[in-house]
Design a protein around this motif. Structure first.
Motif, mmCIF file in Angstrom:
data_model
loop_
_atom_site.group_PDB
_atom_site.id
_atom_site.type_symbol
_atom_site.label_atom_id
_atom_site.label_comp_id
_atom_site.label_asym_id
_atom_site.label_seq_id
_atom_site.Cartn_x
_atom_site.Cartn_y
_atom_site.Cartn_z
ATOM 1 N N THR A 36 -83.673 5.391 73.830
ATOM 2 C CA THR A 36 -82.473 5.660 74.613
ATOM 3 C C THR A 36 -81.245 5.091 73.921
ATOM 4 O OG1 THR A 36 -83.664 5.694 76.714
ATOM 5 C CG2 THR A 36 -81.320 5.189 76.809
ATOM 6 N N ALA A 37 -80.261 5.950 73.693
ATOM 7 C CA ALA A 37 -79.060 5.536 72.966
ATOM 8 C C ALA A 37 -78.092 6.709 72.899
ATOM 9 C CB ALA A 37 -79.406 5.099 71.546
ATOM 10 N N VAL A 38 -76.903 6.421 72.438
ATOM 11 C CA VAL A 38 -75.982 7.478 72.045
ATOM 12 C C VAL A 38 -76.273 7.789 70.581
ATOM 13 C CG1 VAL A 38 -73.571 8.139 71.721
ATOM 14 C CG2 VAL A 38 -74.230 6.739 73.692
ATOM 15 N N TYR A 39 -76.499 9.046 70.285
ATOM 16 C CA TYR A 39 -76.841 9.469 68.935
ATOM 17 C C TYR A 39 -75.616 10.111 68.282
ATOM 18 C CZ TYR A 39 -81.766 8.472 69.597
ATOM 19 O OH TYR A 39 -82.965 7.829 69.798
ATOM 20 N N TYR A 40 -75.375 9.703 67.039
ATOM 21 C CA TYR A 40 -74.237 10.195 66.279
ATOM 22 C C TYR A 40 -74.717 10.839 64.992
ATOM 23 C CZ TYR A 40 -71.579 6.861 69.148
ATOM 24 O OH TYR A 40 -71.012 6.158 70.188
ATOM 25 N N CYS A 41 -74.100 11.944 64.617
ATOM 26 C CA CYS A 41 -74.325 12.466 63.282
ATOM 27 C C CYS A 41 -73.130 12.071 62.411
ATOM 28 C CB CYS A 41 -74.541 13.966 63.272
ATOM 29 S SG CYS A 41 -73.103 14.957 63.710
ATOM 30 N N ALA A 42 -73.382 12.006 61.133
ATOM 31 C CA ALA A 42 -72.351 11.561 60.211
ATOM 32 C C ALA A 42 -72.519 12.253 58.871
ATOM 33 C CB ALA A 42 -72.427 10.044 60.030
ATOM 34 N N ALA A 43 -71.405 12.392 58.164
ATOM 35 C CA ALA A 43 -71.407 13.032 56.847
ATOM 36 C C ALA A 43 -70.861 12.061 55.816
ATOM 37 C CB ALA A 43 -70.558 14.302 56.879
ATOM 38 N N GLY A 44 -71.519 12.020 54.679
ATOM 39 C CA GLY A 44 -71.081 11.124 53.621
ATOM 40 C C GLY A 44 -71.391 11.696 52.256
ATOM 41 N N PHE B 235 -77.385 8.355 63.393
ATOM 42 C CA PHE B 235 -77.386 6.962 63.802
ATOM 43 C C PHE B 235 -77.455 6.923 65.322
ATOM 44 C CE2 PHE B 235 -76.279 4.695 59.862
ATOM 45 C CZ PHE B 235 -75.955 5.771 59.058
ATOM 46 N N ARG B 236 -77.763 5.769 65.855
ATOM 47 C CA ARG B 236 -77.773 5.639 67.304
ATOM 48 C C ARG B 236 -77.297 4.254 67.706
ATOM 49 N NH1 ARG B 236 -84.348 5.714 68.339
ATOM 50 N NH2 ARG B 236 -84.795 3.609 67.531
#
Length: 122
Positions: A91-99, A37-38
């Motif tokens: 341009t953004a802050v990028y996040y990884c996530a687990a689900g 996500f970002r």
């Protein structure tokens, strides 16, 4: 509990490429769907890409389709986001996530990384 750590992002010129990685520790990485996500400054967090636990299924936001590729290496407990043809609007802050399941909804992801800044200059 899964702990996720994203690689360092960076500054890249428009049209350039960058690969993000997200390493997982603790938990059974191979059983989780993974997402990227970002969040751009002043905007809500948005879905970028997701991959199923077996890597057989992937999903992309329309805005990145054809430019970004998500992949995973379960042996290394790592998920990747290869970004190409980058645009200033990436341009953004990028996040990884687990689900538990591959999903485009951030609320369905239980574990999150700390985020990494990606800046694309024009």
């Amino acid at each position: 509990q899964v702990q996720l750590v994203e690689s360092e992002g960076g500054l890249v010129q428009a049209g350039g490429s960058l690969r993000l990685s997200c390493a997982a520790s603790r938990g059974l990485f191979s059983t989780y769907a993974m997402g990227w996500f970002r969040q751009a400054l002043g905007k809500e967090r948005e879905f970028v890409a997701a991959i199923g636990w077996s890597a057989g299924i992937t999903r992309y936001a329309d805005s990145v389709k054809g430019r970004f590729t998500i992949s995973r290496d379960n042996a290394k407990n790592t998920v990747y986001l290869q970004m190409a043809s980058l645009k200033p609007e990436d341009t953004a802050v990028y996040y990884c996530a687990a689900g538990a399941l591959i999903n485009m909804d951030a609320k369905s992801y239980k574990y999150w990384g700390q985020g990494t800044q990606v800046t694309v200059s024009s």
